[in-house]
Design a protein around this motif. Sequence first.
Motif, PDB file in Angstrom:
ATOM      1  N   ILE A 154       0.792  -1.275  -0.061  1.00  0.00           N
ATOM      2  CA  ILE A 154       0.045   0.048   0.059  1.00  0.00           C
ATOM      3  C   ILE A 154       0.936   1.185   0.069  1.00  0.00           C
ATOM      4  O   ILE A 154       0.668   2.091  -0.782  1.00  0.00           O
ATOM      5  CB  ILE A 154      -1.011  -0.139   1.247  1.00  0.00           C
ATOM      6  CG1 ILE A 154      -2.032  -1.038   0.984  1.00  0.00           C
ATOM      7  CG2 ILE A 154      -1.693   1.311   1.409  1.00  0.00           C
ATOM      8  CD1 ILE A 154      -3.053  -1.121   2.130  1.00  0.00           C
ATOM      9  N   SER A 155       1.827   1.173   0.909  1.00  0.00           N
ATOM     10  CA  SER A 155       2.664   2.312   0.721  1.00  0.00           C
ATOM     11  C   SER A 155       3.612   2.841  -0.446  1.00  0.00           C
ATOM     12  O   SER A 155       3.879   3.925  -0.688  1.00  0.00           O
ATOM     13  CB  SER A 155       3.862   2.282   1.989  1.00  0.00           C
ATOM     14  OG  SER A 155       4.778   1.344   1.700  1.00  0.00           O
ATOM     15  N   TYR A 156       3.539   1.558  -1.515  1.00  0.00           N
ATOM     16  CA  TYR A 156       4.167   2.171  -2.727  1.00  0.00           C
ATOM     17  C   TYR A 156       3.190   2.301  -3.734  1.00  0.00           C
ATOM     18  O   TYR A 156       3.693   2.773  -5.010  1.00  0.00           O
ATOM     19  CB  TYR A 156       4.981   0.628  -3.107  1.00  0.00           C
ATOM     20  CG  TYR A 156       6.072   0.381  -2.144  1.00  0.00           C
ATOM     21  CD1 TYR A 156       7.156   1.048  -2.168  1.00  0.00           C
ATOM     22  CD2 TYR A 156       5.905  -0.494  -1.324  1.00  0.00           C
ATOM     23  CE1 TYR A 156       8.312   0.840  -1.210  1.00  0.00           C
ATOM     24  CE2 TYR A 156       6.640  -0.841  -0.370  1.00  0.00           C
ATOM     25  CZ  TYR A 156       8.002  -0.250  -0.343  1.00  0.00           C
ATOM     26  OH  TYR A 156       9.058  -0.530   0.689  1.00  0.00           O
ATOM     27  N   ILE A 157       1.799   2.579  -3.391  1.00  0.00           N
ATOM     28  CA  ILE A 157       1.003   2.836  -4.350  1.00  0.00           C
ATOM     29  C   ILE A 157       0.171   4.295  -4.301  1.00  0.00           C
ATOM     30  O   ILE A 157       0.180   4.609  -2.889  1.00  0.00           O
ATOM     31  CB  ILE A 157      -0.191   1.564  -4.280  1.00  0.00           C
ATOM     32  CG1 ILE A 157       0.123   0.258  -4.673  1.00  0.00           C
ATOM     33  CG2 ILE A 157      -1.777   2.109  -5.221  1.00  0.00           C
ATOM     34  CD1 ILE A 157      -0.984  -0.543  -4.137  1.00  0.00           C
ATOM     35  N   HIS A 158       0.043   4.778  -5.144  1.00  0.00           N
ATOM     36  CA  HIS A 158      -0.329   6.142  -5.227  1.00  0.00           C
ATOM     37  C   HIS A 158      -1.571   6.611  -6.023  1.00  0.00           C
ATOM     38  O   HIS A 158      -1.923   7.890  -6.255  1.00  0.00           O
ATOM     39  CB  HIS A 158       0.850   7.353  -5.460  1.00  0.00           C
ATOM     40  CG  HIS A 158       2.088   6.925  -4.659  1.00  0.00           C
ATOM     41  ND1 HIS A 158       2.199   7.772  -3.356  1.00  0.00           N
ATOM     42  CD2 HIS A 158       3.240   6.470  -4.761  1.00  0.00           C
ATOM     43  CE1 HIS A 158       3.245   7.332  -3.040  1.00  0.00           C
ATOM     44  NE2 HIS A 158       3.955   6.679  -3.523  1.00  0.00           N
ATOM     45  N   ASP A 159      -2.248   5.558  -6.422  1.00  0.00           N
ATOM     46  CA  ASP A 159      -3.534   5.812  -7.097  1.00  0.00           C
ATOM     47  C   ASP A 159      -4.665   4.944  -6.434  1.00  0.00           C
ATOM     48  O   ASP A 159      -4.517   3.819  -6.261  1.00  0.00           O
ATOM     49  CB  ASP A 159      -3.182   5.276  -8.510  1.00  0.00           C
ATOM     50  CG  ASP A 159      -4.462   5.070  -9.370  1.00  0.00           C
ATOM     51  OD1 ASP A 159      -4.971   6.262 -10.073  1.00  0.00           O
ATOM     52  OD2 ASP A 159      -5.266   4.271  -9.286  1.00  0.00           O
ATOM     53  N   GLN A 160      -5.649   5.630  -6.187  1.00  0.00           N
ATOM     54  CA  GLN A 160      -6.776   4.992  -5.248  1.00  0.00           C
ATOM     55  C   GLN A 160      -7.172   3.742  -5.809  1.00  0.00           C
ATOM     56  O   GLN A 160      -7.736   2.670  -5.204  1.00  0.00           O
ATOM     57  CB  GLN A 160      -7.888   6.062  -5.270  1.00  0.00           C
ATOM     58  CG  GLN A 160      -8.511   6.374  -6.402  1.00  0.00           C
ATOM     59  CD  GLN A 160      -9.794   7.132  -6.121  1.00  0.00           C
ATOM     60  OE1 GLN A 160      -9.762   8.520  -6.166  1.00  0.00           O
ATOM     61  NE2 GLN A 160     -11.068   6.834  -5.621  1.00  0.00           N
ATOM     62  N   TYR A 161      -7.409   3.511  -7.172  1.00  0.00           N
ATOM     63  CA  TYR A 161      -7.947   2.463  -7.903  1.00  0.00           C
ATOM     64  C   TYR A 161      -7.049   1.463  -7.932  1.00  0.00           C
ATOM     65  O   TYR A 161      -7.358   0.164  -7.580  1.00  0.00           O
ATOM     66  CB  TYR A 161      -8.421   2.864  -9.442  1.00  0.00           C
ATOM     67  CG  TYR A 161      -9.371   3.744  -9.572  1.00  0.00           C
ATOM     68  CD1 TYR A 161     -10.596   3.466  -9.264  1.00  0.00           C
ATOM     69  CD2 TYR A 161      -8.952   4.931  -9.660  1.00  0.00           C
ATOM     70  CE1 TYR A 161     -11.776   4.448  -9.386  1.00  0.00           C
ATOM     71  CE2 TYR A 161      -9.978   6.038  -9.930  1.00  0.00           C
ATOM     72  CZ  TYR A 161     -11.200   5.858  -9.726  1.00  0.00           C
ATOM     73  OH  TYR A 161     -12.312   6.814  -9.873  1.00  0.00           O
ATOM     74  N   MET A 162      -5.767   1.560  -7.723  1.00  0.00           N
ATOM     75  CA  MET A 162      -4.716   0.503  -7.693  1.00  0.00           C
ATOM     76  C   MET A 162      -4.648  -0.306  -6.467  1.00  0.00           C
ATOM     77  O   MET A 162      -4.188  -1.162  -5.986  1.00  0.00           O
ATOM     78  CB  MET A 162      -3.181   1.152  -8.167  1.00  0.00           C
ATOM     79  CG  MET A 162      -3.149   1.313  -9.452  1.00  0.00           C
ATOM     80  SD  MET A 162      -3.291   0.280 -10.597  1.00  0.00           S
ATOM     81  CE  MET A 162      -1.899  -0.926 -10.020  1.00  0.00           C
ATOM     82  N   LEU A 163      -5.279   0.718  -5.304  1.00  0.00           N
ATOM     83  CA  LEU A 163      -5.267   0.244  -4.000  1.00  0.00           C
ATOM     84  C   LEU A 163      -6.066  -0.985  -3.854  1.00  0.00           C
ATOM     85  O   LEU A 163      -6.202  -1.915  -3.037  1.00  0.00           O
ATOM     86  CB  LEU A 163      -5.920   1.263  -2.902  1.00  0.00           C
ATOM     87  CG  LEU A 163      -4.762   2.354  -2.694  1.00  0.00           C
ATOM     88  CD1 LEU A 163      -5.466   3.349  -1.796  1.00  0.00           C
ATOM     89  CD2 LEU A 163      -3.552   1.771  -2.182  1.00  0.00           C
TER      90      LEU A 163
END
Length: 455
Positions: free
Chosen positions: A351-360
Amino acid sequence: MTYMSNKTPKPDLSFWQIWNLSFGFLGVQFGFALQNGNVSRILQALGADVHHLGYFWLAAPIAGIIIQPIIGGASDFTWNRLGRRIPYIVGGAIMATLAMFLMPNSEVFVAFLPPMIFGAIMLLIMDASFNITFQPFRALVGDMVNDKQRDLGYSVQSFLINTGAVIGSALPFILTAWGVSNEPDTAAGQKVADSTVWSFYIGGATLILTVIWTAMRTKEYPPKEYAEYNNVDLEAKSQNGDKTHINIIDTLLGSPKVMIQLAAVQLCSWVALYFMWVYSTPAIAQHIWDTTDTTSKAYNEAGDWVGIMFAAYSLAAALFSIAMPILIKTLNRKAVYSGALICGGIGLVSISYIHDQYMLLIPMIGVGMAWAAILAMPFSILAENLPAEKMGLYMGIFNVTIAGPQIFAGLFGGSIATSFFDGNTVGLLTFAGVLLIIGSFCVGLVSDKKPSTEE
Protein backbone atom coordinates in the motif's frame (compact mmCIF):
# COMPACT_ATOMS: atom_id res chain seq x y z
CA MET A 1 -16.87 -35.92 32.85
CA THR A 2 -18.48 -39.28 32.08
CA TYR A 3 -18.95 -40.47 28.51
CA MET A 4 -21.43 -42.89 27.07
CA SER A 5 -20.02 -46.14 25.72
CA ASN A 6 -21.39 -45.76 22.19
CA LYS A 7 -21.25 -42.63 20.10
CA THR A 8 -23.85 -42.10 17.38
CA PRO A 9 -22.31 -40.33 14.37
CA LYS A 10 -23.71 -36.90 13.64
CA PRO A 11 -25.78 -36.96 10.46
CA ASP A 12 -24.68 -35.14 7.34
CA LEU A 13 -26.48 -31.82 6.93
CA SER A 14 -27.74 -30.53 3.62
CA PHE A 15 -25.97 -27.53 2.14
CA TRP A 16 -28.93 -25.29 2.99
CA GLN A 17 -29.01 -26.49 6.59
CA ILE A 18 -25.34 -25.51 6.90
CA TRP A 19 -26.16 -22.22 5.14
CA ASN A 20 -28.99 -21.41 7.57
CA LEU A 21 -26.74 -22.14 10.58
CA SER A 22 -24.58 -19.14 9.71
CA PHE A 23 -26.93 -16.93 7.69
CA GLY A 24 -27.37 -14.55 10.63
CA PHE A 25 -23.62 -14.02 10.64
CA LEU A 26 -24.08 -12.23 7.29
CA GLY A 27 -26.08 -9.53 9.06
CA VAL A 28 -23.76 -9.42 12.07
CA GLN A 29 -20.77 -8.91 9.80
CA PHE A 30 -22.72 -6.33 7.78
CA GLY A 31 -22.91 -4.29 10.98
CA PHE A 32 -19.35 -5.09 12.01
CA ALA A 33 -18.03 -3.96 8.60
CA LEU A 34 -19.89 -0.66 8.91
CA GLN A 35 -18.31 -0.21 12.32
CA ASN A 36 -14.81 -1.06 11.05
CA GLY A 37 -15.02 1.24 8.05
CA ASN A 38 -16.77 4.23 9.61
CA VAL A 39 -16.40 4.45 13.39
CA SER A 40 -12.93 6.07 13.20
CA ARG A 41 -14.21 8.91 11.05
CA ILE A 42 -17.37 9.25 13.18
CA LEU A 43 -15.27 9.56 16.32
CA GLN A 44 -12.90 12.00 14.63
CA ALA A 45 -15.89 14.06 13.46
CA LEU A 46 -17.09 14.09 17.08
CA GLY A 47 -13.71 15.40 18.25
CA ALA A 48 -11.32 12.45 18.76
CA ASP A 49 -7.62 12.92 17.95
CA VAL A 50 -6.29 10.54 15.27
CA HIS A 51 -3.48 9.29 17.53
CA HIS A 52 -6.00 8.42 20.25
CA LEU A 53 -8.33 6.40 18.03
CA GLY A 54 -6.78 3.13 19.18
CA TYR A 55 -7.88 3.83 22.75
CA PHE A 56 -11.54 4.08 21.70
CA TRP A 57 -11.28 0.84 19.75
CA LEU A 58 -10.07 -0.96 22.85
CA ALA A 59 -13.76 -1.36 23.68
CA ALA A 60 -13.98 -4.29 21.25
CA PRO A 61 -11.20 -6.55 22.58
CA ILE A 62 -11.89 -5.72 26.23
CA ALA A 63 -15.55 -6.60 25.72
CA GLY A 64 -14.47 -9.78 23.96
CA ILE A 65 -12.16 -10.96 26.74
CA ILE A 66 -14.84 -10.43 29.38
CA ILE A 67 -17.98 -11.42 27.48
CA GLN A 68 -17.07 -14.30 25.18
CA PRO A 69 -15.92 -16.81 27.85
CA ILE A 70 -18.98 -15.95 29.96
CA ILE A 71 -21.39 -16.30 27.05
CA GLY A 72 -19.58 -19.40 25.78
CA GLY A 73 -19.74 -21.13 29.14
CA ALA A 74 -23.35 -20.10 29.73
CA SER A 75 -24.46 -21.31 26.30
CA ASP A 76 -22.86 -24.71 26.98
CA PHE A 77 -25.41 -25.19 29.76
CA THR A 78 -28.45 -23.52 28.18
CA TRP A 79 -31.25 -25.73 26.96
CA ASN A 80 -34.58 -24.05 26.31
CA ARG A 81 -37.33 -23.70 23.72
CA LEU A 82 -35.17 -21.54 21.43
CA GLY A 83 -32.17 -23.86 21.68
CA ARG A 84 -28.72 -23.80 23.16
CA ARG A 85 -26.79 -21.05 21.31
CA ILE A 86 -29.61 -19.20 19.55
CA PRO A 87 -30.99 -17.32 22.62
CA TYR A 88 -27.62 -15.54 22.98
CA ILE A 89 -27.35 -14.87 19.25
CA VAL A 90 -30.78 -13.22 19.18
CA GLY A 91 -30.18 -11.22 22.37
CA GLY A 92 -26.88 -9.86 21.14
CA ALA A 93 -28.39 -8.95 17.77
CA ILE A 94 -31.14 -6.87 19.39
CA MET A 95 -28.62 -4.87 21.46
CA ALA A 96 -26.30 -4.35 18.47
CA THR A 97 -29.16 -3.10 16.31
CA LEU A 98 -30.15 -0.47 18.88
CA ALA A 99 -26.54 0.75 19.20
CA MET A 100 -26.22 0.99 15.41
CA PHE A 101 -29.33 3.16 15.22
CA LEU A 102 -28.07 5.50 17.95
CA MET A 103 -24.32 5.89 17.35
CA PRO A 104 -24.33 8.06 14.18
CA ASN A 105 -26.78 10.40 15.93
CA SER A 106 -24.53 11.06 18.93
CA GLU A 107 -24.79 14.85 18.59
CA VAL A 108 -28.57 14.62 19.16
CA PHE A 109 -27.89 13.52 22.74
CA VAL A 110 -25.64 16.49 23.57
CA ALA A 111 -28.01 17.53 26.35
CA PHE A 112 -27.14 14.32 28.22
CA LEU A 113 -23.51 13.66 27.30
CA PRO A 114 -20.81 15.20 25.09
CA PRO A 115 -21.21 13.66 21.61
CA MET A 116 -17.78 12.00 21.66
CA ILE A 117 -18.51 10.32 25.02
CA PHE A 118 -21.93 9.15 23.84
CA GLY A 119 -20.37 7.82 20.63
CA ALA A 120 -17.73 5.95 22.62
CA ILE A 121 -20.43 4.40 24.85
CA MET A 122 -22.38 3.29 21.77
CA LEU A 123 -19.19 1.77 20.36
CA LEU A 124 -18.74 -0.17 23.61
CA ILE A 125 -22.34 -1.42 23.54
CA MET A 126 -22.06 -2.30 19.86
CA ASP A 127 -18.85 -4.24 20.43
CA ALA A 128 -20.22 -6.04 23.47
CA SER A 129 -23.31 -7.03 21.48
CA PHE A 130 -21.29 -8.27 18.51
CA ASN A 131 -19.22 -10.37 20.91
CA ILE A 132 -22.37 -11.89 22.39
CA THR A 133 -23.38 -13.08 18.91
CA PHE A 134 -19.95 -14.04 17.52
CA GLN A 135 -19.04 -16.78 19.96
CA PRO A 136 -22.33 -18.75 19.91
CA PHE A 137 -22.35 -18.62 16.09
CA ARG A 138 -18.91 -20.26 15.97
CA ALA A 139 -19.88 -22.86 18.56
CA LEU A 140 -23.16 -23.55 16.73
CA VAL A 141 -21.27 -24.87 13.71
CA GLY A 142 -19.13 -27.04 15.99
CA ASP A 143 -22.26 -28.39 17.67
CA MET A 144 -24.22 -29.20 14.53
CA VAL A 145 -21.71 -30.20 11.85
CA ASN A 146 -19.88 -33.53 11.81
CA ASP A 147 -16.13 -33.94 11.34
CA LYS A 148 -16.43 -34.66 7.63
CA GLN A 149 -18.33 -31.43 6.96
CA ARG A 150 -16.53 -29.18 9.45
CA ASP A 151 -14.25 -27.46 6.95
CA LEU A 152 -17.28 -26.89 4.71
CA GLY A 153 -19.27 -25.52 7.65
CA TYR A 154 -16.68 -22.93 8.62
CA SER A 155 -15.98 -22.08 4.97
CA VAL A 156 -19.70 -21.37 4.40
CA GLN A 157 -19.66 -19.25 7.54
CA SER A 158 -16.62 -17.37 6.21
CA PHE A 159 -18.38 -16.86 2.86
CA LEU A 160 -21.48 -15.39 4.53
CA ILE A 161 -19.39 -13.23 6.86
CA ASN A 162 -17.55 -11.75 3.92
CA THR A 163 -20.64 -11.31 1.77
CA GLY A 164 -22.13 -9.22 4.57
CA ALA A 165 -18.86 -7.33 4.87
CA VAL A 166 -18.82 -6.52 1.14
CA ILE A 167 -22.25 -4.91 1.32
CA GLY A 168 -21.61 -3.17 4.65
CA SER A 169 -18.24 -1.79 3.60
CA ALA A 170 -19.47 -0.46 0.25
CA LEU A 171 -22.82 0.90 1.44
CA PRO A 172 -21.75 4.51 2.27
CA PHE A 173 -20.11 4.77 -1.17
CA ILE A 174 -23.22 3.34 -2.86
CA LEU A 175 -25.57 5.70 -1.02
CA THR A 176 -23.38 8.65 -1.96
CA ALA A 177 -23.54 7.55 -5.62
CA TRP A 178 -27.34 7.46 -5.31
CA GLY A 179 -27.35 11.10 -4.19
CA VAL A 180 -27.36 10.84 -0.39
CA SER A 181 -25.26 13.65 1.09
CA ASN A 182 -21.70 12.67 1.93
CA GLU A 183 -20.82 15.92 3.67
CA PRO A 184 -22.18 16.90 7.11
CA ASP A 185 -24.15 20.13 7.31
CA THR A 186 -21.85 21.79 9.86
CA ALA A 187 -23.89 25.01 9.75
CA ALA A 188 -26.83 23.07 11.15
CA GLY A 189 -24.67 21.38 13.79
CA GLN A 190 -24.53 18.06 11.93
CA LYS A 191 -21.29 16.14 12.48
CA VAL A 192 -21.91 12.86 10.63
CA ALA A 193 -22.84 12.71 6.94
CA ASP A 194 -26.28 11.36 5.94
CA SER A 195 -24.65 8.60 3.86
CA THR A 196 -23.06 7.22 7.03
CA VAL A 197 -26.19 7.64 9.16
CA TRP A 198 -28.42 5.80 6.67
CA SER A 199 -25.80 3.07 6.23
CA PHE A 200 -26.01 2.34 9.96
CA TYR A 201 -29.83 2.27 9.82
CA ILE A 202 -29.82 -0.22 6.95
CA GLY A 203 -27.07 -2.27 8.59
CA GLY A 204 -28.96 -2.55 11.86
CA ALA A 205 -32.14 -3.67 10.12
CA THR A 206 -30.26 -6.27 8.08
CA LEU A 207 -28.54 -7.59 11.19
CA ILE A 208 -31.72 -8.31 13.11
CA LEU A 209 -33.59 -9.76 10.11
CA THR A 210 -30.86 -12.25 9.18
CA VAL A 211 -30.43 -13.39 12.79
CA ILE A 212 -34.18 -14.00 13.02
CA TRP A 213 -33.85 -16.12 9.85
CA THR A 214 -31.22 -18.33 11.49
CA ALA A 215 -33.27 -18.58 14.68
CA MET A 216 -36.38 -19.68 12.76
CA ARG A 217 -34.65 -22.02 10.28
CA THR A 218 -32.21 -23.79 12.62
CA LYS A 219 -33.27 -26.54 14.99
CA GLU A 220 -30.50 -27.29 17.45
CA TYR A 221 -30.13 -30.86 18.67
CA PRO A 222 -32.14 -31.44 21.86
CA PRO A 223 -30.18 -32.69 24.90
CA LYS A 224 -30.74 -36.40 24.27
CA GLU A 225 -29.63 -36.29 20.63
CA TYR A 226 -26.73 -34.01 21.52
CA ALA A 227 -25.56 -36.54 24.12
CA GLU A 228 -25.75 -39.40 21.63
CA TYR A 229 -23.85 -37.53 18.92
CA ASN A 230 -21.13 -36.26 21.26
CA ASN A 231 -20.72 -39.27 23.56
CA VAL A 232 -21.73 -37.29 26.66
CA ASP A 233 -23.54 -38.65 29.73
CA LEU A 234 -25.90 -35.76 30.47
CA GLU A 235 -27.03 -37.27 33.76
CA ALA A 236 -23.46 -37.22 35.09
CA LYS A 237 -22.98 -33.78 33.57
CA SER A 238 -26.06 -32.49 35.41
CA GLN A 239 -24.82 -33.91 38.72
CA ASN A 240 -21.43 -32.22 38.25
CA GLY A 241 -22.80 -29.09 36.62
CA ASP A 242 -22.00 -26.64 39.40
CA LYS A 243 -18.42 -27.86 39.62
CA THR A 244 -18.01 -27.50 35.87
CA HIS A 245 -19.35 -23.97 36.00
CA ILE A 246 -16.87 -22.73 38.56
CA ASN A 247 -13.75 -24.80 37.90
CA ILE A 248 -12.29 -22.36 35.37
CA ILE A 249 -8.70 -22.94 36.53
CA ASP A 250 -8.89 -26.66 35.73
CA THR A 251 -10.52 -25.80 32.42
CA LEU A 252 -7.65 -23.48 31.51
CA LEU A 253 -4.99 -25.97 32.63
CA GLY A 254 -6.72 -28.64 30.58
CA SER A 255 -6.81 -26.54 27.42
CA PRO A 256 -5.74 -28.43 24.31
CA LYS A 257 -2.12 -27.78 23.30
CA VAL A 258 -3.27 -26.54 19.90
CA MET A 259 -4.81 -23.45 21.55
CA ILE A 260 -1.34 -22.34 22.68
CA GLN A 261 0.15 -23.12 19.29
CA LEU A 262 -2.50 -21.09 17.50
CA ALA A 263 -1.98 -18.15 19.87
CA ALA A 264 1.26 -17.09 18.12
CA VAL A 265 -0.50 -17.01 14.75
CA GLN A 266 -3.44 -15.14 16.27
CA LEU A 267 -1.15 -12.55 17.86
CA CYS A 268 0.35 -11.58 14.50
CA SER A 269 -2.97 -11.78 12.65
CA TRP A 270 -5.09 -9.68 14.98
CA VAL A 271 -2.55 -6.95 15.67
CA ALA A 272 -2.31 -6.57 11.90
CA LEU A 273 -6.07 -6.52 11.41
CA TYR A 274 -6.56 -4.00 14.22
CA PHE A 275 -4.07 -1.58 12.66
CA MET A 276 -5.76 -1.96 9.29
CA TRP A 277 -9.28 -1.36 10.59
CA VAL A 278 -8.45 1.55 12.87
CA TYR A 279 -5.92 3.46 10.80
CA SER A 280 -6.87 2.83 7.15
CA THR A 281 -9.08 5.90 6.85
CA PRO A 282 -6.56 8.46 8.21
CA ALA A 283 -3.74 6.64 6.40
CA ILE A 284 -5.43 6.65 2.98
CA ALA A 285 -6.71 10.21 3.46
CA GLN A 286 -3.16 11.40 4.12
CA HIS A 287 -1.42 9.10 1.61
CA ILE A 288 -3.76 9.52 -1.40
CA TRP A 289 -5.96 12.58 -0.72
CA ASP A 290 -3.22 14.53 1.09
CA THR A 291 -5.55 15.69 3.87
CA THR A 292 -5.91 15.30 7.63
CA ASP A 293 -8.96 17.60 7.93
CA THR A 294 -11.72 15.29 9.15
CA THR A 295 -14.50 17.75 8.22
CA SER A 296 -13.35 18.18 4.61
CA LYS A 297 -15.03 16.68 1.58
CA ALA A 298 -11.73 15.05 0.60
CA TYR A 299 -11.47 13.25 3.94
CA ASN A 300 -14.99 11.87 3.60
CA GLU A 301 -14.20 10.76 0.04
CA ALA A 302 -11.18 8.93 1.44
CA GLY A 303 -13.39 7.35 4.10
CA ASP A 304 -15.84 6.14 1.46
CA TRP A 305 -12.97 4.75 -0.61
CA VAL A 306 -11.65 2.84 2.39
CA GLY A 307 -15.13 1.31 2.54
CA ILE A 308 -14.70 0.19 -1.08
CA MET A 309 -11.26 -1.22 -0.25
CA PHE A 310 -12.77 -3.15 2.66
CA ALA A 311 -15.56 -4.36 0.38
CA ALA A 312 -12.92 -5.53 -2.11
CA TYR A 313 -11.06 -7.59 0.48
CA SER A 314 -14.34 -8.98 1.77
CA LEU A 315 -15.36 -9.99 -1.76
CA ALA A 316 -11.98 -11.64 -2.28
CA ALA A 317 -12.43 -13.41 1.07
CA ALA A 318 -15.90 -14.63 0.11
CA LEU A 319 -14.59 -16.10 -3.15
CA PHE A 320 -11.54 -17.61 -1.45
CA SER A 321 -13.86 -19.17 1.15
CA ILE A 322 -15.48 -21.15 -1.67
CA ALA A 323 -12.08 -22.36 -2.86
CA MET A 324 -10.68 -23.19 0.58
CA PRO A 325 -12.31 -26.64 1.06
CA ILE A 326 -11.00 -27.70 -2.36
CA LEU A 327 -7.52 -26.34 -1.69
CA ILE A 328 -7.41 -28.04 1.73
CA LYS A 329 -8.16 -31.40 0.11
CA THR A 330 -5.58 -30.80 -2.64
CA LEU A 331 -2.82 -29.45 -0.39
CA ASN A 332 -3.45 -29.39 3.35
CA ARG A 333 -4.98 -27.05 5.88
CA LYS A 334 -1.73 -25.55 7.17
CA ALA A 335 -0.35 -24.85 3.68
CA VAL A 336 -3.51 -22.98 2.71
CA TYR A 337 -3.54 -21.06 6.00
CA SER A 338 0.12 -20.05 5.74
CA GLY A 339 -0.10 -19.13 2.05
CA ALA A 340 -3.14 -16.93 2.63
CA LEU A 341 -1.37 -14.99 5.41
CA ILE A 342 1.64 -14.37 3.14
CA CYS A 343 -0.66 -13.00 0.42
CA GLY A 344 -2.29 -10.67 2.95
CA GLY A 345 1.06 -9.48 4.25
CA ILE A 346 2.34 -8.65 0.78
CA GLY A 347 -0.90 -6.78 0.09
CA LEU A 348 -0.63 -4.53 3.14
CA VAL A 349 3.08 -3.84 2.64
CA SER A 350 2.46 -2.78 -0.96
CA ILE A 351 0.00 0.00 0.00
CA SER A 352 2.76 2.46 0.86
CA TYR A 353 4.15 2.08 -2.69
CA ILE A 354 0.83 2.78 -4.42
CA HIS A 355 -0.30 6.34 -5.17
CA ASP A 356 -3.47 5.73 -7.18
CA GLN A 357 -6.74 5.08 -5.37
CA TYR A 358 -7.93 2.48 -7.88
CA MET A 359 -4.68 0.52 -7.71
CA LEU A 360 -5.28 0.17 -3.97
CA LEU A 361 -7.92 -2.44 -4.77
CA ILE A 362 -5.29 -4.92 -5.99
CA PRO A 363 -3.58 -5.45 -2.60
CA MET A 364 -7.00 -6.06 -1.09
CA ILE A 365 -7.19 -9.41 -2.93
CA GLY A 366 -4.34 -10.73 -0.79
CA VAL A 367 -5.81 -9.16 2.35
CA GLY A 368 -9.10 -10.91 1.59
CA MET A 369 -7.40 -14.29 1.25
CA ALA A 370 -5.77 -13.78 4.65
CA TRP A 371 -9.04 -12.64 6.22
CA ALA A 372 -10.94 -15.70 4.94
CA ALA A 373 -8.30 -18.01 6.38
CA ILE A 374 -8.21 -16.15 9.72
CA LEU A 375 -11.98 -16.48 10.03
CA ALA A 376 -12.14 -20.19 9.22
CA MET A 377 -8.89 -22.07 9.81
CA PRO A 378 -8.24 -21.53 13.56
CA PHE A 379 -11.81 -22.47 14.46
CA SER A 380 -11.86 -25.51 12.20
CA ILE A 381 -8.57 -26.72 13.71
CA LEU A 382 -9.75 -25.95 17.24
CA ALA A 383 -13.19 -27.55 16.93
CA GLU A 384 -11.57 -30.92 16.20
CA ASN A 385 -9.58 -30.73 19.42
CA LEU A 386 -12.23 -29.56 21.91
CA PRO A 387 -14.49 -31.63 24.17
CA ALA A 388 -18.02 -31.22 22.86
CA GLU A 389 -19.54 -30.44 26.26
CA LYS A 390 -17.19 -27.44 26.68
CA MET A 391 -17.14 -26.24 23.08
CA GLY A 392 -18.65 -22.84 23.87
CA LEU A 393 -16.45 -22.21 26.92
CA TYR A 394 -13.22 -23.07 25.13
CA MET A 395 -14.22 -21.05 22.07
CA GLY A 396 -14.83 -18.13 24.44
CA ILE A 397 -11.47 -18.61 26.13
CA PHE A 398 -9.81 -18.81 22.72
CA ASN A 399 -11.14 -15.31 22.06
CA VAL A 400 -8.35 -14.06 24.34
CA THR A 401 -6.00 -14.79 21.42
CA ILE A 402 -8.14 -12.42 19.32
CA ALA A 403 -8.83 -9.72 21.89
CA GLY A 404 -5.45 -9.66 23.63
CA PRO A 405 -3.49 -8.69 20.50
CA GLN A 406 -6.01 -5.96 19.75
CA ILE A 407 -5.61 -4.50 23.23
CA PHE A 408 -1.84 -4.39 22.66
CA ALA A 409 -2.37 -2.71 19.27
CA GLY A 410 -4.82 -0.21 20.75
CA LEU A 411 -2.49 0.77 23.56
CA PHE A 412 0.64 1.14 21.47
CA GLY A 413 -0.53 1.81 17.90
CA GLY A 414 -0.41 5.59 18.21
CA SER A 415 3.02 5.48 19.89
CA ILE A 416 4.40 3.18 17.18
CA ALA A 417 3.14 5.55 14.46
CA THR A 418 4.71 8.55 16.21
CA SER A 419 8.01 6.90 17.16
CA PHE A 420 8.77 4.90 14.03
CA PHE A 421 6.74 6.46 11.20
CA ASP A 422 6.82 10.17 12.08
CA GLY A 423 3.06 10.16 12.72
CA ASN A 424 2.22 8.85 9.24
CA THR A 425 -0.30 6.08 9.87
CA VAL A 426 0.34 4.40 6.50
CA GLY A 427 3.48 3.05 8.19
CA LEU A 428 1.23 1.05 10.51
CA LEU A 429 -0.29 -0.68 7.48
CA THR A 430 3.22 -1.69 6.35
CA PHE A 431 3.97 -2.96 9.86
CA ALA A 432 0.70 -4.91 9.78
CA GLY A 433 1.76 -6.60 6.56
CA VAL A 434 5.08 -7.69 8.06
CA LEU A 435 3.21 -9.18 11.04
CA LEU A 436 1.00 -11.28 8.76
CA ILE A 437 4.06 -12.69 7.04
CA ILE A 438 5.59 -13.57 10.42
CA GLY A 439 2.26 -15.19 11.36
CA SER A 440 2.45 -17.39 8.26
CA PHE A 441 5.67 -18.94 9.56
CA CYS A 442 4.09 -19.47 12.98
CA VAL A 443 1.48 -21.70 11.32
CA GLY A 444 4.26 -24.30 11.03
CA LEU A 445 4.23 -24.62 14.83
CA VAL A 446 0.58 -25.71 14.87
CA SER A 447 -0.40 -29.37 15.08
CA ASP A 448 -3.79 -29.69 13.35
CA LYS A 449 -4.14 -33.47 13.78
CA LYS A 450 -7.21 -34.57 15.71
CA PRO A 451 -6.39 -36.61 18.85
CA SER A 452 -6.96 -40.31 18.25
CA THR A 453 -8.67 -40.91 21.62
CA GLU A 454 -10.89 -38.97 23.96
CA GLU A 455 -10.40 -39.23 27.66
